[in-house]
Write an enzyme that holds these catalytic residues in place. Structure first.
Site, mmCIF file in Angstrom:
data_model
loop_
_atom_site.group_PDB
_atom_site.id
_atom_site.type_symbol
_atom_site.label_atom_id
_atom_site.label_comp_id
_atom_site.label_asym_id
_atom_site.label_seq_id
_atom_site.Cartn_x
_atom_site.Cartn_y
_atom_site.Cartn_z
ATOM 1 N N SER A 81 12.902 -0.816 49.393
ATOM 2 C CA SER A 81 13.245 0.570 49.703
ATOM 3 C C SER A 81 12.823 0.943 51.124
ATOM 4 C CB SER A 81 12.605 1.487 48.647
ATOM 5 O OG SER A 81 13.119 2.790 48.735
ATOM 6 N N ASP B 120 23.064 2.231 43.614
ATOM 7 C CA ASP B 120 21.898 1.825 42.823
ATOM 8 C C ASP B 120 21.147 3.018 42.247
ATOM 9 O OD1 ASP B 120 20.420 2.939 44.898
ATOM 10 O OD2 ASP B 120 19.402 1.081 45.468
ATOM 11 N N HIS C 5 17.741 1.156 41.666
ATOM 12 C CA HIS C 5 16.974 1.044 42.911
ATOM 13 C C HIS C 5 15.600 0.410 42.656
ATOM 14 C CE1 HIS C 5 16.258 2.304 47.092
ATOM 15 N NE2 HIS C 5 15.048 2.656 46.715
#
Length: 413
Positions: free
Chosen positions: A203, A356, A390
């Site tokens: 991320s 995602d 994610h």
């Protein structure tokens, strides 16, 4: 010529059934450095005599024993759950722009530090949900493969409040992080027989890692970085910061990480649907300065976007080290906000598309063009995990298997 492998993988078998390598002997492992996602690094703070509590919350830092000692600032679950203390946490956690220094800083009288640099022990993984989000499952999987914290496995937490800034713009927090990370990579290599390092990010950690690599000399990268595995990071940002800034416009002066994560006009360009729709006008990624002004972001906030964040977005580029990007797809993901009456203080209607859950698919597939399409990038692989979120990229059993296999695998360079 770059090697391109774009796979859409449907992975469903559990980690225990797919893991065939077992624990590896330490001398067979390349050292790994992990960069976690947003909010996963732990922060401590210390108040000095210069700290002045907010007028509406005079109790913040009022006790003499709270001055001069380090205490847990993030994550402080007790303070977050206590209505009397929560305003203190918010005030002491925020960063503000200093026009004289042309940089973001803490509130006057608040000193902060990142905990546990070099280790994964202080990643925010104290609950099951946090363990999923903050690489806790990945750390466990790597330990099963033979990695040991502080020996072959290292962590590079960072001040998640302060994103990198465009070149030429002061950013002391990122400059300090870069120095520490370069020293950590060199130490990890030195203590493991000179073997180069595998850098793994998730991320927001991907933006830090990518800027770190691109600002490191190419000979250094080729000597010290064996492989870069970037999980759940897109090339073009996402829409959640747009919605959040519409709710609290002043955050533009206190959240440089939000500005950097706004959708990039390099990805959401001509031919893509508008990001924000109103009766009066639509806003594309090219119109973000106008959108920021429309929602009430102060002029300085718009300038900070244009001078610090936007050039960084437009400069998203290949790291020129062997790179594998792993992203989830097949999750409902915000791709358009509708404020039909033009009232940005109201909750918008959200149009969902593929992605995602955070990153739209346009941001994900742009990696293949931006990184994989660069002729200097000698090795690049793009992996899309169907039905994976994610956070699931670094927590779901099958996805973990794929990530660990990439870490243990040697690119043909």
């Amino acid at each position: 010529m770059a090697t391109h492998r774009h796979w859409l993988l449907l992975l469903f078998l559990p980690w225990a059934l797919l893991s065939r390598r077992g624990a590896q002997p330490p001398d067979a492992l390349y050292p790994v450095v992990l960069l976690p996602g947003n909010t996963c690094s732990q922060l401590e703070a210390r108040l000095t005599d210069a700290y002045e509590p907010p007028p509406e919350s005079p109790q913040c830092g009022a006790g003499s024993n709270e001055r001069g000692r380090w205490f847990r600032l993030w994550r402080n679950a007790t303070a977050m759950d206590d209505p009397a203390v929560a305003p203190c946490l918010a005030d002491q956690l925020r960063v503000v722009y200093d026009p004289a220094a042309r940089d973001f800083r803490n509130e006057p009288g608040v000193e902060t530090r990142v905990l546990g640099f070099g280790s994964t022990a202080d990643f925010l993984a104290d609950t099951e949900a946090n363990k999923d989000l903050c690489m806790g499952r990945l750390v466990e999987a790597l330990q099963q493969a033979g990695y040991r914290d502080g020996e072959t496995l290292f962590g590079a937490p960072y001040d998640f409040r302060q994103a990198p800034a465009a070149r030429g713009q002061p950013c002391r927090a990122f400059a300090r992080f870069t120095r520490r990370l370069r020293a950590l990579v060199e130490r990890a290599s030195r203590e493991n027989g000179g073997r180069p390092v595998v850098i793994v990010s998730h991320s927001q950690g991907g933006y830090f890692a990518l800027e770190f690599l691109n600002r490191s000399p190419l000979p250094w990268r080729r000597r010290y970085v064996k492989h870069y595995v970037m999980a759940s990071t897109g090339a073009g940002g996402f829409l959640l910061p747009l919605r959040n800034l519409a709710s609290v416009p002043r955050d533009a002066l206190e959240a440089p990480d939000a500005l950097v994560a706004l959708p990039s006009p390099a990805v959401f360009g001509p031919g893509t649907p508008p990001l924000v729709v109103t009766r009066a006008r639509n806003y594309t990624a090219r119109d973000i300065p106008e959108f920021l002004a429309a929602i009430g972001v102060p002029p300085l906030g718009v300038t900070l976007y244009e001078t610090r964040a936007l050039p960084l977005q437009l400069g998203f580029r290949a790291p020129v080290v062997p790179t594998t990007c792993i992203n989830g797809v097949g999750q409902p993901t915000m791709e358009q906000l509708v404020y039909w009456d033009g009232n940005f203080s109201e909750t918008p209607q959200v149009v969902y598309g593929d992605g995602d859950g955070f990153l739209p698919v346009a941001s994900i597939v742009a990696l293949d063009t931006v990184i994989g399409g660069d002729p200097r990038q000698e090795y690049y692989k793009s992996i899309k995990l169907a039905g994976t979120s994610h956070a699931g990229v670094v927590s779901d059993a099958a996805a973990l298997k794929r990530v660990v296999d990439e870490i243990l695998w040697s690119p043909p360079i």
